[in-house]
Design a protein around this motif. Sequence first.
Motif, short mmCIF file in Angstrom:
data_model
loop_
_atom_site.label_atom_id
_atom_site.label_comp_id
_atom_site.label_asym_id
_atom_site.label_seq_id
_atom_site.Cartn_x
_atom_site.Cartn_y
_atom_site.Cartn_z
N LEU A 156 8.30 8.96 -0.01
CA LEU A 156 7.48 8.21 0.92
C LEU A 156 7.40 8.93 2.26
CD1 LEU A 156 5.84 5.68 1.54
CD2 LEU A 156 7.97 4.50 2.11
N ALA A 157 8.53 9.47 2.71
CA ALA A 157 8.53 10.24 3.95
C ALA A 157 7.59 11.44 3.83
CB ALA A 157 9.94 10.69 4.30
N ALA A 158 7.66 12.14 2.69
CA ALA A 158 6.79 13.30 2.48
C ALA A 158 5.33 12.88 2.42
CB ALA A 158 7.19 14.02 1.19
N HIS A 159 5.05 11.76 1.78
CA HIS A 159 3.68 11.24 1.72
C HIS A 159 3.11 11.01 3.11
CE1 HIS A 159 0.22 8.74 0.72
NE2 HIS A 159 0.73 7.79 1.50
N LEU A 160 3.95 10.57 4.02
CA LEU A 160 3.51 10.31 5.40
C LEU A 160 3.59 11.55 6.27
CD1 LEU A 160 5.22 6.82 5.88
CD2 LEU A 160 2.77 7.26 5.57
N GLY A 161 3.98 12.68 5.66
CA GLY A 161 3.96 13.95 6.38
C GLY A 161 5.23 14.28 7.12
N PHE A 162 6.35 13.65 6.78
CA PHE A 162 7.60 13.87 7.50
C PHE A 162 8.63 14.56 6.61
CE2 PHE A 162 5.74 10.53 10.08
CZ PHE A 162 6.08 10.91 11.36
N GLU A 213 0.82 -1.21 0.00
CA GLU A 213 0.00 0.00 0.00
C GLU A 213 0.86 1.26 0.00
OE1 GLU A 213 -2.42 -0.59 3.44
OE2 GLU A 213 -3.78 -2.01 2.44
N LEU A 214 1.97 1.24 0.73
CA LEU A 214 2.86 2.40 0.76
C LEU A 214 3.51 2.63 -0.60
CD1 LEU A 214 4.54 1.86 4.25
CD2 LEU A 214 2.99 3.72 3.63
N LEU A 215 3.94 1.57 -1.24
CA LEU A 215 4.58 1.70 -2.55
C LEU A 215 3.58 2.18 -3.60
CD1 LEU A 215 6.79 -1.52 -2.44
CD2 LEU A 215 7.62 0.85 -2.44
N GLU A 216 2.36 1.69 -3.51
CA GLU A 216 1.33 2.13 -4.45
C GLU A 216 1.01 3.62 -4.25
OE1 GLU A 216 -1.92 -0.47 -3.66
OE2 GLU A 216 -1.10 -2.15 -4.83
N ALA A 217 1.11 4.09 -2.99
CA ALA A 217 0.78 5.48 -2.70
C ALA A 217 1.74 6.46 -3.36
CB ALA A 217 0.77 5.70 -1.18
N ILE A 218 2.99 6.03 -3.59
CA ILE A 218 3.96 6.93 -4.23
C ILE A 218 4.18 6.55 -5.69
CG2 ILE A 218 5.14 7.48 -2.07
CD1 ILE A 218 7.36 5.52 -2.94
N GLY A 219 3.32 5.67 -6.22
CA GLY A 219 3.39 5.31 -7.62
C GLY A 219 4.59 4.49 -8.01
N HIS A 220 5.12 3.71 -7.09
CA HIS A 220 6.28 2.87 -7.41
C HIS A 220 5.87 1.77 -8.38
CE1 HIS A 220 10.19 1.06 -6.87
NE2 HIS A 220 9.63 -0.09 -6.58
#
Length: 488
Positions: free
Chosen positions: A193-199, A173-180
């Motif tokens: 991925l860090a930015a996607h999670l707000g960090f 799910e995390l990889l799909e969220a950043i279009g990997h």
Amino acid sequence: MTRNDAVVDHAEDMFDSLTIGRRIRAGRLARGMSLQALAERLGKAPSQVSVIENGRREIKVGELQQIARILEVSFDDLLRPEPPSKRAALEIALERAQRGTLYNSLALPELPVRKSLSDEAIETILKLHDELRRLHEERAATPEEARRANGQLRREQSQRGNYYPELERAARELLEAIGHRGGPISQRATAELAAHLGFTLHYVADLPHSTRSITDAEHHRIYLPLRPHATDPRSTVLQALAAHVLGKREPVDFGDLLRQRVETNYLAGAILIPEQGAVEFLTAAKDERALSVEDLRDEFSVSYEAAAHRFSNLATEHLGIPVHFIKVHPSGAILKAYQNDDVQFPSDALGTIEGQVVCRWWSARQVFGSEDRMSPYYQYTDKPAGTYWCTSRIESGSAGEFSISVGTRFADAKWFRGRDTQRRLSSTCPDPSCCREPADELSSRWRETAWPSARLNASLLAAMPNGTYTGVDRVAVLEFLDRHAPSA
């Protein structure tokens, strides 16, 4: 399900072969029935019934029901957990002691429990055994809770083939969220991925020595060392993100600490080496009988250790191959270990593997003598549990060199590149004569003149700091956060 079915299922869960065997014997003797007579009624040989009465094998529900009818006692009576007599309780305790790792580590012969062995003699033996156990536990008092938690966690990993579907799903799910789209995850994608999670990521020179990273959940910052401890800077970031995704907080005990470490490392590894791409790659390699940890490493641009760990996650679940993984210090001490292929790692009297010295004839130690550090090291080893094929490689870290080995049973070596190696050694460990006792001529030659000066580990006498299960300097961490927190 009927009530009787439920009783049978419950009975199978609670069987204690030693206690049941003694209750069967007590019931037989109470009826004045000989072993031969009971065996004839059951249609078995007397030796088979003796094995049951001595608790040497588990008894099936149907057999137990049949015995209950013959002895004219209730099924539940045979399942009662308490021994039928004081003597039976002593015999059961002695049998259990002899089957334990502590007794077996003493290399003592089995002591048959006969009528001629008095109650007093059994009580004396049990008290000596309990005192030995107490001394062993006292010697390892500080890490004992961690050792028990680690043993429990290792058994769980073995039972599930070191595969965690819920963590694989989270990684996907995390990889799909950043279009990997597959293949290795880049450092840029890690930052995304860090930015996607707000960090936001902050590399600092004053990170406390006792930490790998520090997460500031209030300001959504992850602080990382300018010079990462890990050879792959992505792994430290992903481990910190994994802890956030899994909702991890500061561990409350050793068990919590170890489980957090396993789960965050697993999730980070599943992001670095995505399941779908890895399984496709490994399946194709298996079809060609060319499985290789080196190839998995190169395909996903990770360290050999990360590839070996990931291979242990996927090998049994997707390839049907039980494996073992072992990380070993040049001294031979085991740093990490996992198995579901029945290989027998060395252990102490309490069953602990980490810190024990692996046999010098295993590939995990033989690889240190190899002059070729570029090519994979392959070896077959005849061990007490069977013949195993292993591939080993030497890696380097902040603490120096170590070997990483992945192995499997002889029957499964056919799927791996390197199976044609002619290198084959034999190990009979834990038999001391295998490699732990010097040759007689060496002992005689140097008995009076050799005196080595041991290197004393700093941790040998040190207890875990009071108030923490992690060894992290909490004062330093809080001062660090206060020093780096953005001004209002």
